[in-house]
Design an enzyme around this catalytic site. Structure first.
Site, PDB file in Angstrom:
ATOM      1  N   ASP A 147     105.656  49.924  58.120  1.00  0.00           N
ATOM      2  CA  ASP A 147     106.497  50.114  59.310  1.00  0.00           C
ATOM      3  C   ASP A 147     105.750  50.948  60.341  1.00  0.00           C
ATOM      4  O   ASP A 147     106.086  50.931  61.527  1.00  0.00           O
ATOM      5  CB  ASP A 147     107.859  50.734  58.976  1.00  0.00           C
TER       6      ASP A 147
ATOM      7  N   ASP B 230     120.779  49.963  49.639  1.00  0.00           N
ATOM      8  CA  ASP B 230     120.501  51.197  50.377  1.00  0.00           C
ATOM      9  C   ASP B 230     121.708  51.424  51.269  1.00  0.00           C
ATOM     10  O   ASP B 230     122.580  50.545  51.379  1.00  0.00           O
ATOM     11  CB  ASP B 230     119.210  51.062  51.209  1.00  0.00           C
TER      12      ASP B 230
ATOM     13  N   HIS C 152     120.806  57.589  49.050  1.00  0.00           N
ATOM     14  CA  HIS C 152     120.748  56.296  49.761  1.00  0.00           C
ATOM     15  C   HIS C 152     121.886  55.372  49.342  1.00  0.00           C
ATOM     16  O   HIS C 152     121.672  54.174  49.165  1.00  0.00           O
ATOM     17  CB  HIS C 152     119.394  55.613  49.500  1.00  0.00           C
TER      18      HIS C 152
ATOM     19  N   TRP D 247     105.118  58.075  46.759  1.00  0.00           N
ATOM     20  CA  TRP D 247     105.184  57.631  48.159  1.00  0.00           C
ATOM     21  C   TRP D 247     104.971  58.765  49.154  1.00  0.00           C
ATOM     22  O   TRP D 247     104.473  58.544  50.255  1.00  0.00           O
ATOM     23  CB  TRP D 247     106.518  56.932  48.435  1.00  0.00           C
TER      24      TRP D 247
ATOM     25  N   TRP E 129     109.331  48.248  55.094  1.00  0.00           N
ATOM     26  CA  TRP E 129     110.681  48.733  55.387  1.00  0.00           C
ATOM     27  C   TRP E 129     111.235  47.965  56.563  1.00  0.00           C
ATOM     28  O   TRP E 129     110.488  47.526  57.447  1.00  0.00           O
ATOM     29  CB  TRP E 129     110.653  50.243  55.646  1.00  0.00           C
TER      30      TRP E 129
ATOM     31  N   ARG F  92     118.005  47.231  55.111  1.00  0.00           N
ATOM     32  CA  ARG F  92     117.995  47.482  56.558  1.00  0.00           C
ATOM     33  C   ARG F  92     118.027  46.169  57.320  1.00  0.00           C
ATOM     34  O   ARG F  92     118.631  46.057  58.366  1.00  0.00           O
ATOM     35  CB  ARG F  92     116.743  48.258  56.965  1.00  0.00           C
TER      36      ARG F  92
ATOM     37  N   ASP G  47     114.898  58.726  45.490  1.00  0.00           N
ATOM     38  CA  ASP G  47     114.289  59.445  46.615  1.00  0.00           C
ATOM     39  C   ASP G  47     115.340  60.059  47.534  1.00  0.00           C
ATOM     40  O   ASP G  47     116.486  59.618  47.583  1.00  0.00           O
ATOM     41  CB  ASP G  47     113.402  58.490  47.439  1.00  0.00           C
ATOM     42  N   GLU G  48     114.895  61.054  48.266  1.00  0.00           N
ATOM     43  CA  GLU G  48     115.624  61.626  49.395  1.00  0.00           C
ATOM     44  C   GLU G  48     117.105  61.831  49.114  1.00  0.00           C
ATOM     45  O   GLU G  48     117.956  61.390  49.870  1.00  0.00           O
ATOM     46  CB  GLU G  48     115.438  60.724  50.621  1.00  0.00           C
TER      47      GLU G  48
ATOM     48  N   TYR H  27     102.616  52.318  54.105  1.00  0.00           N
ATOM     49  CA  TYR H  27     103.882  51.987  54.769  1.00  0.00           C
ATOM     50  C   TYR H  27     103.591  51.153  56.014  1.00  0.00           C
ATOM     51  O   TYR H  27     103.028  51.647  56.997  1.00  0.00           O
ATOM     52  CB  TYR H  27     104.643  53.260  55.158  1.00  0.00           C
TER      53      TYR H  27
ATOM     54  N   GLU I 156     113.676  48.810  58.965  1.00  0.00           N
ATOM     55  CA  GLU I 156     114.343  49.381  60.145  1.00  0.00           C
ATOM     56  C   GLU I 156     113.810  48.820  61.451  1.00  0.00           C
ATOM     57  O   GLU I 156     114.543  48.628  62.406  1.00  0.00           O
ATOM     58  CB  GLU I 156     114.142  50.899  60.209  1.00  0.00           C
TER      59      GLU I 156
HETATM   60  C1  ACM Z   1     111.091  56.367  50.806  1.00  0.00           C
HETATM   61  O1  ACM Z   1     110.381  56.045  51.780  1.00  0.00           O
HETATM   62  N1  ACM Z   1     112.158  57.136  50.983  1.00  0.00           N
HETATM   63  C2  ACM Z   1     110.782  55.915  49.462  1.00  0.00           C
END
Ligand code: ACM
Ligand code: ZN
Length: 464
Positions: free
Chosen positions: A365, A131, A204, A338, A416, A102, A271-272, A363, A418
């Protein structure tokens, strides 16, 4: 002379397992080093008394940590208070995640992060190098990854498009050359810090698909629309895992990653990754049929197993986000929990190692909640706050039966990118909250009260 505990606590973070304060002090003398093979790999003893400083350890790492403690003990006049310390970490994974996709930081910032990590006895840099927002690692076989893949070429979240000066426009190409990675690896090794690279699959991965349009299950127009409109961006970022070219491509990438990074662990993301594309993709459905997989969860699990086996042949182990649990874990896989602590609990109960770093506790952020936290990126900073005290209150072993504690490797903070644009922003978000997590993982069960931690933090800041 030892044994008379003074009321004021020495400003040490993370606080050692055992501290016996003496009276008087020792001047600025060079430490004497002694070996004791019976001590643990990162343990040390430190005796400051009678005009001498004696460091005892089994390893260089132990001696290194003793020196970090000495730096914190040193007073402005160059003397050290008399003290006897016996110390060892509660957990072996004491980490920091740095997200370079990011926001790309560059090697000088990374070195400064490593310096601070060392000061607080942290020993794992989880380096989030790829990512959707940019690929940051030179791969000789696929130069397009660090050209097109390392730029942010299309409208995205607008706050993701700003560069360090706040300008909106193309970002990059930014990436690390292999020589720069080697330089950073050597810098980390000198500070007893391991670097775990993360290469995200099978979600991602929008930046990879932009370089290789055949790697999406979607038709190209649909993919581009999803990205342009910022709708279903996670879905757009899922790789077509029915495509053999995708598998071969990542095998080649992991070949180069393993040549470069020496650690036993490689982080493969996981993830995601919404599995909707796979439901309607003929190639993915064929893969499921050929491999006898009942559903798309099992398809992701197949991907995890495949790369776990590939990396195992190279003597490596995988670590992945807790989504890799669904559909079944491959042998030897480590879970990074996480979404909550549940992934860590499930992994440990299955006899798998876990790094426990729930977002609500780790986290960074999330805004601190402090008055001076300007949080200039309100779209990202929703209602959640992560104050220092909450970070300090975290217990990575909570909910895990005692018999499975041995599977909990430790924890880390996650930085992170962002909402972090300048090194000042990064430092503000990372410190001192990472000091609190450092004490969670080093001091462990002997962790002291939050007020005690605050007092030591204030003491350290005053002595800087
Ligand atoms: C994550 O925050 N998607 C690992
Ligand atoms: Zn597909």
């Amino acid at each position: 002379m030892f044994g008379s505990l003074l009321l004021a606590v020495l400003p040490l973070i993370p606080y050692p397992q055992s501290v016996i304060e003496g009276t008087g002090c020792v001047g600025d003398v060079a430490p004497v080093y002694e070996r004791d093979a019976s001590l643990g790999a990162e343990a040390y003893r430190l005796r400051v008394a009678d005009g001498r400083i004696v460091v005892t350890s089994a390893t260089e790492a132990g001696a290194f940590y003793a020196r970090q403690t000495l730096k914190q003990l040193r007073r402005k006049d160059g003397t050290y208070p008399s003290v006897e310390i016996a110390d060892a970490p509660a957990f072996s994974w004491r980490g920091v995640l740095l997200d370079e996709s990011r926001h790309f930081w560059g090697k000088e910032v990374v070195k400064r992060v490593l310096d601070r990590m060392a000061a607080f006895k942290l020993n794992v840099l989880h380096w989030h190098l790829t990512d959707s927002h940019g690929w940051r690692l030179q791969i000789d076989r696929y130069p397009e990854l660090t050209d097109r893949g390392a730029r942010r070429p299309i409208p995205d979240w607008d706050w993701n498009m700003r560069d360090a000066d706040g300008a909106v426009g193309e970002y990059g190409p930014y990436f690390y050359t292999k020589d720069e990675v080697r330089e950073i690896l050597a810098y980390a090794k000198a500070r007893h810090i391991r670097i775990i690279p993360e290469i995200e699959i099978p979600g991602h991965s929008r930046e990879v698909i932009l370089c290789h349009p055949s790697f999406t299950c979607l038709d190209w127009g649909t993919f581009v629309d999803m990205v342009r409109t910022c709708k279903q961006v996670d879905q757009a970022a899922a790789l077509c895992v029915g495509n053999d070219e995708v598998m071969t491509f990542f095998e080649h990438v992991f070949d180069e990653v393993c040549e470069l990074f020496p650690d036993e662990y490689v982080h493969i993301g996981g993830d995601e990754c919404p599995r909707g594309n796979w439901k309607t993709c003929p190639k993915c459905q064929k893969r499921m049929k050929d491999e006898g997989l009942k559903n798309e969860d099992e398809l992701q699990s197949w991907v995890t197993r495949r790369f776990s086996a590939y990396l195992a042949k190279k003597g490596r182990r995988i670590v992945g986000w807790d989504e890799i649990l669904s559909g079944g874990l491959p042998e030897g896989a480590t879970v990074m929990s996480w979404r909550g602590a549940e992934g860590g609990i499930a992994a440990a109960n299955q006899g798998h190692c876990a790094v426990v770093c729930p977002h609500r506790m780790c986290y960074l952020d999330y805004p601190t909640g402090e008055k001076d936290d300007t949080c200039p990126y309100p779209r990202f900073c929703a209602k959640t706050r992560l104050p220092l005290e909450k970070v300090y209150s975290f217990d990575p072993l909570a909910g895990i039966p005692e018999a499975q504690h041995k599977f909990v490797l430790g924890s880390q903070t996650l930085n992170w990118g962002e909402s972090t644009w300048t090194e000042r922003d990064l430092n503000y978000k990372m410190w001192p909250r990472t000091c609190a997590n450092a004490e969670v993982v080093w001091t462990g069960a002997k962790k002291r009260t939050y007020d005690d931690f605050r007092a030591r933090l204030d003491g350290l800041l005053k002595s800087e």
